[in-house]
Design a protein around this motif. Structure first.
Motif, PDB file in Angstrom:
ATOM      1  N   ALA A   9      -1.078   9.384   5.973  1.00  0.00           N
ATOM      2  CA  ALA A   9      -1.684   9.136   4.648  1.00  0.00           C
ATOM      3  C   ALA A   9      -0.779   9.385   3.597  1.00  0.00           C
ATOM      4  O   ALA A   9      -0.946   9.137   2.367  1.00  0.00           O
ATOM      5  CB  ALA A   9      -3.156   9.703   4.414  1.00  0.00           C
ATOM      6  N   ALA A  10       0.394   9.319   3.901  1.00  0.00           N
ATOM      7  CA  ALA A  10       1.308  10.092   2.883  1.00  0.00           C
ATOM      8  C   ALA A  10       2.425   8.842   2.143  1.00  0.00           C
ATOM      9  O   ALA A  10       3.277   9.243   1.507  1.00  0.00           O
ATOM     10  CB  ALA A  10       2.346  11.072   3.476  1.00  0.00           C
ATOM     11  N   GLY A  11       1.921   7.562   2.538  1.00  0.00           N
ATOM     12  CA  GLY A  11       2.890   6.629   1.842  1.00  0.00           C
ATOM     13  C   GLY A  11       2.546   6.509   0.267  1.00  0.00           C
ATOM     14  O   GLY A  11       1.433   6.757  -0.115  1.00  0.00           O
ATOM     15  N   ARG A  15       3.699  -1.130  -3.209  1.00  0.00           N
ATOM     16  CA  ARG A  15       3.334  -2.594  -3.208  1.00  0.00           C
ATOM     17  C   ARG A  15       1.683  -2.774  -3.770  1.00  0.00           C
ATOM     18  O   ARG A  15       1.751  -3.956  -4.185  1.00  0.00           O
ATOM     19  CB  ARG A  15       3.442  -3.251  -1.864  1.00  0.00           C
ATOM     20  CG  ARG A  15       4.961  -3.491  -1.458  1.00  0.00           C
ATOM     21  CD  ARG A  15       5.123  -3.870  -0.057  1.00  0.00           C
ATOM     22  NE  ARG A  15       5.011  -2.659   1.075  1.00  0.00           N
ATOM     23  CZ  ARG A  15       5.221  -2.545   2.095  1.00  0.00           C
ATOM     24  NH1 ARG A  15       5.338  -3.641   2.782  1.00  0.00           N
ATOM     25  NH2 ARG A  15       4.853  -1.707   2.866  1.00  0.00           N
ATOM     26  N   LYS A  22      -1.295   5.323  -2.451  1.00  0.00           N
ATOM     27  CA  LYS A  22      -2.345   4.343  -1.585  1.00  0.00           C
ATOM     28  C   LYS A  22      -3.527   5.012  -1.068  1.00  0.00           C
ATOM     29  O   LYS A  22      -4.923   4.431  -1.051  1.00  0.00           O
ATOM     30  CB  LYS A  22      -1.534   3.448  -0.428  1.00  0.00           C
ATOM     31  CG  LYS A  22      -2.370   2.594   0.350  1.00  0.00           C
ATOM     32  CD  LYS A  22      -1.894   1.252   0.935  1.00  0.00           C
ATOM     33  CE  LYS A  22      -0.553   1.786   1.862  1.00  0.00           C
ATOM     34  NZ  LYS A  22       0.094   0.530   2.466  1.00  0.00           N
ATOM     35  N   ALA A  81       9.342  12.052   4.357  1.00  0.00           N
ATOM     36  CA  ALA A  81       9.785  10.745   3.646  1.00  0.00           C
ATOM     37  C   ALA A  81       9.427   9.630   4.404  1.00  0.00           C
ATOM     38  O   ALA A  81       9.593   8.524   3.660  1.00  0.00           O
ATOM     39  CB  ALA A  81      11.453  11.086   3.430  1.00  0.00           C
ATOM     40  N   THR A  82       9.369   9.650   5.641  1.00  0.00           N
ATOM     41  CA  THR A  82       9.103   8.491   6.550  1.00  0.00           C
ATOM     42  C   THR A  82       7.860   8.888   7.166  1.00  0.00           C
ATOM     43  O   THR A  82       7.540   9.920   7.437  1.00  0.00           O
ATOM     44  CB  THR A  82      10.297   8.112   7.486  1.00  0.00           C
ATOM     45  OG1 THR A  82      10.391   9.252   8.390  1.00  0.00           O
ATOM     46  CG2 THR A  82      11.730   8.002   6.777  1.00  0.00           C
ATOM     47  N   ARG A  83       7.234   7.593   7.636  1.00  0.00           N
ATOM     48  CA  ARG A  83       5.827   7.758   8.430  1.00  0.00           C
ATOM     49  C   ARG A  83       6.432   8.667   9.747  1.00  0.00           C
ATOM     50  O   ARG A  83       5.503   9.496  10.083  1.00  0.00           O
ATOM     51  CB  ARG A  83       5.363   6.353   8.999  1.00  0.00           C
ATOM     52  CG  ARG A  83       4.038   6.543   9.838  1.00  0.00           C
ATOM     53  CD  ARG A  83       3.974   4.880  10.306  1.00  0.00           C
ATOM     54  NE  ARG A  83       2.492   4.969  10.909  1.00  0.00           N
ATOM     55  CZ  ARG A  83       2.340   5.434  12.014  1.00  0.00           C
ATOM     56  NH1 ARG A  83       3.293   6.018  12.991  1.00  0.00           N
ATOM     57  NH2 ARG A  83       1.084   5.206  12.731  1.00  0.00           N
ATOM     58  N   SER A  86       6.141  12.438   8.773  1.00  0.00           N
ATOM     59  CA  SER A  86       4.841  12.624   8.496  1.00  0.00           C
ATOM     60  C   SER A  86       4.119  13.015   9.558  1.00  0.00           C
ATOM     61  O   SER A  86       3.516  14.001   9.707  1.00  0.00           O
ATOM     62  CB  SER A  86       4.011  11.514   7.569  1.00  0.00           C
ATOM     63  OG  SER A  86       4.554  11.248   6.332  1.00  0.00           O
ATOM     64  N   ALA A 106      -3.842   5.682   7.744  1.00  0.00           N
ATOM     65  CA  ALA A 106      -5.026   5.742   6.623  1.00  0.00           C
ATOM     66  C   ALA A 106      -5.160   4.203   6.016  1.00  0.00           C
ATOM     67  O   ALA A 106      -6.141   4.020   5.417  1.00  0.00           O
ATOM     68  CB  ALA A 106      -4.953   6.891   5.720  1.00  0.00           C
ATOM     69  N   ALA A 107      -3.877   3.564   5.797  1.00  0.00           N
ATOM     70  CA  ALA A 107      -4.037   2.148   5.210  1.00  0.00           C
ATOM     71  C   ALA A 107      -4.773   1.167   5.975  1.00  0.00           C
ATOM     72  O   ALA A 107      -4.706   0.179   5.703  1.00  0.00           O
ATOM     73  CB  ALA A 107      -2.334   1.784   5.215  1.00  0.00           C
ATOM     74  N   LYS A 206      -3.921  -3.739   7.784  1.00  0.00           N
ATOM     75  CA  LYS A 206      -3.302  -2.856   7.030  1.00  0.00           C
ATOM     76  C   LYS A 206      -3.366  -3.235   5.559  1.00  0.00           C
ATOM     77  O   LYS A 206      -2.747  -4.103   5.161  1.00  0.00           O
ATOM     78  CB  LYS A 206      -1.988  -2.711   7.524  1.00  0.00           C
ATOM     79  CG  LYS A 206      -1.270  -1.386   6.682  1.00  0.00           C
ATOM     80  CD  LYS A 206      -0.181  -0.611   7.450  1.00  0.00           C
ATOM     81  CE  LYS A 206       1.134  -1.759   7.161  1.00  0.00           C
ATOM     82  NZ  LYS A 206       2.233  -1.277   7.826  1.00  0.00           N
TER      83      LYS A 206
END
Ligand code: C5P
Length: 220
Positions: A9-11, A15, A22, A81-83, A86, A106-107, A206
């Motif tokens: 869920a860290a993004g 966008r 998000k 820093a990246t999925r 995470s 989580a998206a 997503k």
């Protein structure tokens, strides 16, 4: 046999153009993160959950879990820093005796128990990983800038979603390599793991744009 879920869920969700990450954009009355957290918490397939939260949003994530009564949330870590980073940080909180790990974005709020069962079941048949996927409806072409290079055979292509299920040791080894990929299965494949796909769910859309958010909220 214990099965842990990792909620990525860290993004930042740039966008979406919101003033917050998000995971904390509203979906219905609660932050987006609440829906997948609640659904995984209610799943009989899942024993415990680790959340990779947007850095600085660990406390609100813990409070959210308390607010919705998600008692299986056993750790919240700041994401990387990246999925892949995470997931790596969250996996460090999964105990050594866990057998299977389910990794979910989580998206994709509308995770259902049926798809969780579909991805976890084949692990008992010797697969290293299982991903939910949908057939590709559009024609897909490889391009270079404006130039179309070739048309791919869509009969050989699927669009891959989450939740993705892995044997815990396999996922640990794949992530230990330090590589990056847009999904965890990509790292398991690169490490030589056998991954199969099962039918996904169109409702696992997503959330990337405002229009996606409106669609998902209409399906709530
Ligand atoms: O960026 P994208 O939409 O592909 O991200 C997919 C999922 O991975 C989202 O749920 C997002 O929160 C998560 N993510 C993460 N850490 C990052 C980037 C994305 O947990 N650094």
């Amino acid at each position: 046999m214990s099965t842990w879920a990792i909620l990525a869920a860290a993004g930042s969700g740039e966008r979406l153009g919101a003033d917050r990450p998000k995971a904390f954009v509203a979906l219905g009355e609660l932050p987006l993160l609440a829906t997948s957290m609640e659904r995984l918490d209610e799943s009989d397939w899942i024993d415990a959950i680790v959340v990779a939260a947007p850095p600085g949003w660990e406390e609100p994530s813990i409070l959210l879990a308390e607010e919705i009564g998600a008692g299986k949330v056993s750790a919240v870590v700041p994401g990387g820093a990246t999925r892949a980073e995470s997931v790596r940080l969250a996996l460090a909180e999964v105990p050594d005796d866990a057998v299977a790990v389910l990794v979910h974005d989580a998206a994709r709020p509308l995770v259902g128990d049926e798809v969780v069962g579909r991805v976890l079941t084949p692990l008992a048949e010797g697969w290293d990983g299982v991903v939910p996927a949908l057939a590709v409806a559009d024609t897909v072409k490889r391009v270079d800038g404006d130039l179309v290079l070739e048309t791919l055979d869509r009969g050989d292509l699927v669009a891959v979603q989450t939740p993705q299920a892995f044997l815990a040791d396999t996922l640990r080894r794949a992530l230990a390599g330090g590589g990056d990929a847009t999904d965890c299965a990509g790292l398991v494949e690169a490490a030589g793991g056998r991954v199969r796909w099962v039918e996904g769910d169109p409702r696992l859309l997503k959330v990337t744009t405002k229009a996606d958010l409106e669609r998902v909220s209409a399906w709530l």
